[in-house]
Design an enzyme around this catalytic site. Structure first.
Site, PDB file in Angstrom:
ATOM      1  N   ASP A 133      18.343  88.812  29.550  1.00 43.61           N
ATOM      2  CA  ASP A 133      19.163  88.837  28.717  1.00 43.61           C
ATOM      3  C   ASP A 133      19.568  89.780  29.050  1.00 43.61           C
ATOM      4  OD1 ASP A 133      19.249  85.667  28.480  1.00 43.61           O
ATOM      5  OD2 ASP A 133      18.417  86.325  25.686  1.00 43.61           O
ATOM      6  N   ASP A 147      23.710  81.201  29.731  1.00 45.45           N
ATOM      7  CA  ASP A 147      23.388  80.131  28.353  1.00 45.45           C
ATOM      8  C   ASP A 147      25.307  80.631  28.357  1.00 45.45           C
ATOM      9  OD1 ASP A 147      20.889  80.977  27.503  1.00 45.45           O
ATOM     10  OD2 ASP A 147      21.588  83.408  26.752  1.00 45.45           O
TER      11      ASP A 147
END
Length: 203
Positions: A133, A147
């Site tokens: 991330d 996401d």
């Protein structure tokens, strides 16, 4: 062309919808994987990069959980669920009847497989790999392009559900089409008078 008009299975239009689904999935998947490669090369072990002041920053994180850092400690379970979800999307996609559904399922597939690739191939090992991330907003868990794809897909799916548009492009409340004969739909012909017989007479 109406983006919500259903196309008959096997028609050129249906094949174009499947191609759109595949292209959207591939483009979003490649964008996700390239951004993760860049994050590992340029962000890991280095200071955060401020893109828009404190509002949007690039911050490197290895996430063992699901989207937005949820479900930590359940990586093997999440990986198995993602594999099943991938198969389900691929099977369901065969019924796509509109462009919006093609885009939604393409983004959903890209998001699922983008993070699934990390869980299968990255450290500490298969089915336990940590997802990369790098996008950080104030008061929000760090996330990635996969996401984003999943959440945009979810929004489009909810929109189609609220509009009453099914996966195949038909709408809630649509009536079944009239039965067709070998030469097309049957239409009522002209009324024909039926001869009657009077008592003691001839027809």
């Amino acid at each position: 062309m109406d983006p919500d008009r259903p196309d008959p299975a096997g028609s050129p239009s249906r094949r174009r919808l499947l191609l759109l689904f595949a292209l959207v999935a591939l483009a979003a998947y490649v964008a996700d994987q390239l951004s993760k490669w860049w994050a590992v090369e340029r962000l890991q072990g280095r200071p955060d990069i401020a893109v828009v002041g404190d509002v949007l920053q690039l911050h490197f994180v290895r996430n063992p959980g699901a989207a937005f850092s949820t479900g930590r400690g359940l990586t093997p379970v999440i990986t198995c669920v993602a594999i099943v979800a991938t198969v389900v999307v691929l099977v369901v996609a065969r019924r796509i009847g509109t462009r919006l559904w093609a885009i939604a399922l393409g983004l959903l597939l890209a998001g699922i497989t983008g993070n699934l690739t990390d869980r299968l191939l990255r450290e500490p090992g298969p089915f336990r790999g940590h997802v990369i991330d790098m996008i950080q907003l104030p008061n929000w868990p760090v996330f990635n392009i996969a996401d984003i794809a999943i959440n945009v897909a979810a929004g489009l799916i909810v929109l189609q559900a609220l509009r009453g548009i099914r996966l195949d492009g038909t709408r809630d409340g649509d009536e079944s089409p009239a039965p067709e004969g070998p030469e097309g739909p049957e239409e009522p012909g002209p009324a024909v008078a039926t001869p009657t017989t009077e008592p003691g007479g001839t027809p």
